[in-house]
Design a protein around this motif. Structure first.
Motif, PDB file in Angstrom:
ATOM      1  N   ASP A 157      -1.689  -5.390   9.143  1.00 60.05           N
ATOM      2  CA  ASP A 157      -1.203  -4.931   7.848  1.00 60.05           C
ATOM      3  C   ASP A 157      -0.577  -3.551   7.904  1.00 60.05           C
ATOM      4  O   ASP A 157       0.273  -3.225   7.082  1.00 60.05           O
ATOM      5  CB  ASP A 157      -2.337  -4.965   6.814  1.00 60.05           C
ATOM      6  CG  ASP A 157      -3.540  -4.109   7.207  1.00 60.05           C
ATOM      7  OD1 ASP A 157      -3.713  -3.851   8.404  1.00 60.05           O
ATOM      8  OD2 ASP A 157      -4.316  -3.719   6.319  1.00 60.05           O
ATOM      9  N   VAL A 158      -0.977  -2.717   8.873  1.00 60.37           N
ATOM     10  CA  VAL A 158      -0.416  -1.363   8.944  1.00 60.37           C
ATOM     11  C   VAL A 158       0.613  -1.216  10.062  1.00 60.37           C
ATOM     12  O   VAL A 158       1.071  -0.104  10.329  1.00 60.37           O
ATOM     13  CB  VAL A 158      -1.527  -0.305   9.122  1.00 60.37           C
ATOM     14  CG1 VAL A 158      -2.463  -0.315   7.936  1.00 60.37           C
ATOM     15  CG2 VAL A 158      -2.293  -0.498  10.418  1.00 60.37           C
ATOM     16  N   ASP A 196       3.016 -11.080   1.520  1.00 63.44           N
ATOM     17  CA  ASP A 196       2.812  -9.744   2.081  1.00 63.44           C
ATOM     18  C   ASP A 196       3.848  -9.376   3.133  1.00 63.44           C
ATOM     19  O   ASP A 196       4.051  -8.197   3.412  1.00 63.44           O
ATOM     20  CB  ASP A 196       1.416  -9.639   2.720  1.00 63.44           C
ATOM     21  CG  ASP A 196       0.347  -9.316   1.705  1.00 63.44           C
ATOM     22  OD1 ASP A 196       0.679  -8.876   0.596  1.00 63.44           O
ATOM     23  OD2 ASP A 196      -0.837  -9.518   2.025  1.00 63.44           O
ATOM     24  N   SER A 231      -7.609   2.356  11.367  1.00 61.26           N
ATOM     25  CA  SER A 231      -7.442   1.094  10.648  1.00 61.26           C
ATOM     26  C   SER A 231      -8.754   0.585  10.069  1.00 61.26           C
ATOM     27  O   SER A 231      -8.826  -0.562   9.655  1.00 61.26           O
ATOM     28  CB  SER A 231      -6.810   0.022  11.541  1.00 61.26           C
ATOM     29  OG  SER A 231      -5.513   0.393  11.922  1.00 61.26           O
ATOM     30  N   TRP A 243      -9.604   2.031   5.453  1.00 55.53           N
ATOM     31  CA  TRP A 243      -9.670   0.738   4.741  1.00 55.53           C
ATOM     32  C   TRP A 243     -10.836   0.743   3.767  1.00 55.53           C
ATOM     33  O   TRP A 243     -10.660   0.503   2.581  1.00 55.53           O
ATOM     34  CB  TRP A 243      -9.788  -0.383   5.768  1.00 55.53           C
ATOM     35  CG  TRP A 243      -9.359  -1.732   5.290  1.00 55.53           C
ATOM     36  CD1 TRP A 243      -8.239  -2.045   4.569  1.00 55.53           C
ATOM     37  CD2 TRP A 243     -10.029  -2.970   5.523  1.00 55.53           C
ATOM     38  NE1 TRP A 243      -8.180  -3.402   4.346  1.00 55.53           N
ATOM     39  CE2 TRP A 243      -9.260  -3.994   4.929  1.00 55.53           C
ATOM     40  CE3 TRP A 243     -11.201  -3.326   6.202  1.00 55.53           C
ATOM     41  CZ2 TRP A 243      -9.628  -5.331   4.963  1.00 55.53           C
ATOM     42  CZ3 TRP A 243     -11.562  -4.662   6.241  1.00 55.53           C
ATOM     43  CH2 TRP A 243     -10.790  -5.650   5.633  1.00 55.53           C
ATOM     44  N   GLY A 277      -6.376  -7.010   3.863  1.00 57.79           N
ATOM     45  CA  GLY A 277      -6.050  -6.500   5.185  1.00 57.79           C
ATOM     46  C   GLY A 277      -5.939  -7.622   6.191  1.00 57.79           C
ATOM     47  O   GLY A 277      -5.788  -8.785   5.835  1.00 57.79           O
ATOM     48  N   GLN A 299      -2.281  -2.580  -1.413  1.00 59.30           N
ATOM     49  CA  GLN A 299      -2.557  -1.321  -0.737  1.00 59.30           C
ATOM     50  C   GLN A 299      -1.563  -0.225  -1.140  1.00 59.30           C
ATOM     51  O   GLN A 299      -0.409  -0.502  -1.469  1.00 59.30           O
ATOM     52  CB  GLN A 299      -2.523  -1.525   0.776  1.00 59.30           C
ATOM     53  CG  GLN A 299      -3.596  -2.492   1.255  1.00 59.30           C
ATOM     54  CD  GLN A 299      -4.042  -2.181   2.658  1.00 59.30           C
ATOM     55  OE1 GLN A 299      -4.295  -1.025   2.995  1.00 59.30           O
ATOM     56  NE2 GLN A 299      -4.135  -3.191   3.488  1.00 59.30           N
ATOM     57  N   ARG A 326      -0.211   4.139   3.405  1.00 58.97           N
ATOM     58  CA  ARG A 326      -1.084   3.641   4.468  1.00 58.97           C
ATOM     59  C   ARG A 326      -0.426   2.513   5.246  1.00 58.97           C
ATOM     60  O   ARG A 326      -0.536   2.448   6.469  1.00 58.97           O
ATOM     61  CB  ARG A 326      -2.423   3.157   3.904  1.00 58.97           C
ATOM     62  CG  ARG A 326      -3.302   2.593   5.021  1.00 58.97           C
ATOM     63  CD  ARG A 326      -4.701   2.230   4.611  1.00 58.97           C
ATOM     64  NE  ARG A 326      -5.402   1.760   5.805  1.00 58.97           N
ATOM     65  CZ  ARG A 326      -5.696   0.497   6.059  1.00 58.97           C
ATOM     66  NH1 ARG A 326      -5.378  -0.450   5.184  1.00 58.97           N
ATOM     67  NH2 ARG A 326      -6.300   0.158   7.178  1.00 58.97           N
ATOM     68  N   VAL A 327       0.246   1.626   4.557  1.00 56.77           N
ATOM     69  CA  VAL A 327       0.761   0.446   5.247  1.00 56.77           C
ATOM     70  C   VAL A 327       2.221   0.557   5.660  1.00 56.77           C
ATOM     71  O   VAL A 327       2.672  -0.217   6.506  1.00 56.77           O
ATOM     72  CB  VAL A 327       0.567  -0.827   4.387  1.00 56.77           C
ATOM     73  CG1 VAL A 327      -0.892  -1.178   4.283  1.00 56.77           C
ATOM     74  CG2 VAL A 327       1.159  -0.661   2.988  1.00 56.77           C
ATOM     75  N   ASP A 333      -1.940   5.735   8.746  1.00 64.17           N
ATOM     76  CA  ASP A 333      -3.304   5.216   8.768  1.00 64.17           C
ATOM     77  C   ASP A 333      -4.197   6.037   9.691  1.00 64.17           C
ATOM     78  O   ASP A 333      -5.337   6.377   9.353  1.00 64.17           O
ATOM     79  CB  ASP A 333      -3.298   3.754   9.221  1.00 64.17           C
ATOM     80  CG  ASP A 333      -4.674   3.139   9.200  1.00 64.17           C
ATOM     81  OD1 ASP A 333      -5.284   3.080   8.129  1.00 64.17           O
ATOM     82  OD2 ASP A 333      -5.162   2.737  10.271  1.00 64.17           O
TER      83      ASP A 333
END
Length: 462
Positions: free
Chosen positions: A131-132, A167, A234, A238, A334, A411, A415-416, A422
């Motif tokens: 996700d990141v 996503d 990560s 979270w 996530g 999110q 961050r992503v 992150d």
């Protein structure tokens, strides 16, 4: 002033993924992908050119390669499960061999290796894209859009859980497919809860857990604490999101970093107090191990860890939503998807897409979920008799899908979407947790670097 030492235990693992439930629950999932940047300038134009070239490939004229390589970290200890999936695929598609490579211990190690290999011949044909990390792959023109090849292979994309497939969508194209998805979950030791005279449920709020601390202190070793939390890239950033949102804060308002707001600072102070004042929490190198062995009474773990925790614990495991804070709460989604590198040949890309289609089909995603705790990424798998039997046998699995339905939030952007953010957020949180640093000082030390990363690595491409 000196700060008290924080006892440390075993080794943190990257969160893995899950969310299980019925068709009705999935139908209610209205969580949408974070709205992100539109890629339109020079570097972005190069990416668009590569995407256009892939999008116009006539896949019907391509012969799939006879061998491909898949880089995985085996989320949730799933190596044996993935090996079985590879064996099933090769039995069904004997014309394609799949080399499963352990390319790192977690998502970040794989990402770093993938970045380092991007200008070499060492790239895989299919890669974990967390996700990141996946968005920076897209910005760097490292992965291909899947829409054209999925259309050629007649992949039923409408059957993907919409929140998860969405996503990975930007500019009308999807840059990865969902594979191992999750949310954090609150785990508690029901035997310790009963001995402490507590109700058989998780705390509804963090304040309520604090009220229970005295009773729980008597149930754990003297050098431990009721709540064990792991740190690490990560991961820290979270679980902290729940506490941040619970105090009315956020990492960013779109691209604007908001770690200096009173709400964000209050969340940081709340965490500092848990570790350095009340003793409610302790640092665990591997919180799931500490929880399963009774070293701590509760933990926050990935929903993808559920199967492993249930197998390891010699007590009845309780599961609950993450607690609310004074301003409410929420749980972040996530986990990881799978992407195909843009620089591989069409033959390799097609073979990888055939394998990716197989991995995320109903039978395979249900098998993966049954044996790991990750969520089936297809609604048809969630409806399947196999998964319904899992819910009946282990009701703890239901908590995850109910929490996703009731509490999930998209999110915060930095961050992503900001490369390296992150890890910087983790650095700030660890200053607070490990050294007792004042949250204002900790967040002030990382904010300029996050803003620089945005200006240098994202803003030019918007």
């Amino acid at each position: 002033m000196s700060t008290p030492s924080v006892p440390t235990r075993r080794t943190p693992g990257r969160p893995s993924p899950l969310v299980l439930g019925s068709l009705a629950a999935v139908g209610a999932l209205t969580l949408t992908a974070c709205a992100g940047p539109s890629v339109t300038t020079d570097s972005a134009a190069a990416a668009a050119g590569e995407a256009s070239q892939t999008a116009t490939t006539d896949w019907s004229q391509v012969e799939p390669a006879s061998e491909i390589t898949w880089w995985s970290n085996h989320p949730g200890g799933s190596q044996a499960v993935e090996e079985e999936l590879v064996a099933r695929f090769e039995a069904e598609h004997p014309e394609i061999d799949v080399n499963l490579v352990t390319a790192g211990a977690n998502y970040d190690e794989i990402a770093q290796r993938f970045q380092a290999a991007s200008q070499t011949d060492e790239l895989p044909d299919l890669v974990i894209s967390s996700d990141v990390w996946w968005f920076r792959y897209h910005l760097n023109d490292q992965i291909m859009p899947l829409d054209g090849v999925f259309e050629h292979l007649e992949v039923d994309v409408e059957d993907y859980v919409p929140a998860f497939y969405g996503d990975y969508e930007y500019e009308g194209q999807h840059w990865a497919a969902p594979y191992a998805r999750s949310t954090p979950l609150f785990y508690y030791n029901t035997e310790m809860w009963e001995a402490a005279g507590l109700p058989d449920r998780g705390p509804q709020t963090w304040a309520e857990l604090a009220e229970w601390q005295e009773a729980l202190d008597a149930q754990v070793p003297a050098d431990s604490a009721p709540l064990g939390l792991s740190l690490g890239p990560s991961w820290s950033a979270w679980w902290f999101k729940n506490m941040l949102w619970g105090h009315g804060g956020q990492y960013s308002d779109e691209w604007e970093t908001t770690l200096d707001t009173p709400e964000a600072l209050a969340a940081g102070e709340f965490v500092r107090g848990m570790f350095h004042e009340s003793g409610l929490a302790t640092v665990s190198e591997d919180a799931t191990v500490d929880f399963a062995t009774g070293t701590v009474a509760a933990t926050i773990g990935s929903t993808g860890s559920l199967k492993g925790i249930l197998d390891a614990a010699e007590f009845e495991v309780g599961t609950a939503y993450l607690p609310d804070g004074p301003a409410g709460g929420g749980t972040p989604t996530g986990g990881t998807g799978l992407a195909i590198p843009a620089s591989r040949t069409p033959e390799q890309q097609l073979a990888a897409a055939i394998f990716l289609k197989f991995l995320t089909e109903t039978e395979q995603t249900a098998y993966f979920s049954q044996n790991t705790g990750y969520m089936p990424v297809r609604t048809s798998a969630i409806e399947s008799p196999e998964m319904q039997a899992v819910y009946a046998e282990a009701p703890q699995f239901r908590t995850a899908v109910d929490q996703l339905n009731d509490k999930a939030r998209s999110q915060d952007w930095i961050r992503v979407f900001v490369p390296g953010a992150d890890q910087l957020l983790t650095e700030g949180i660890e200053q607070i947790v490990l050294r007792g640093t004042d949250p204002a000082e900790a967040f002030e030390s990382i904010t300029p670097r996050i803003e620089t990363a945005y200006r240098e690595n994202v803003e030019p491409y918007l």
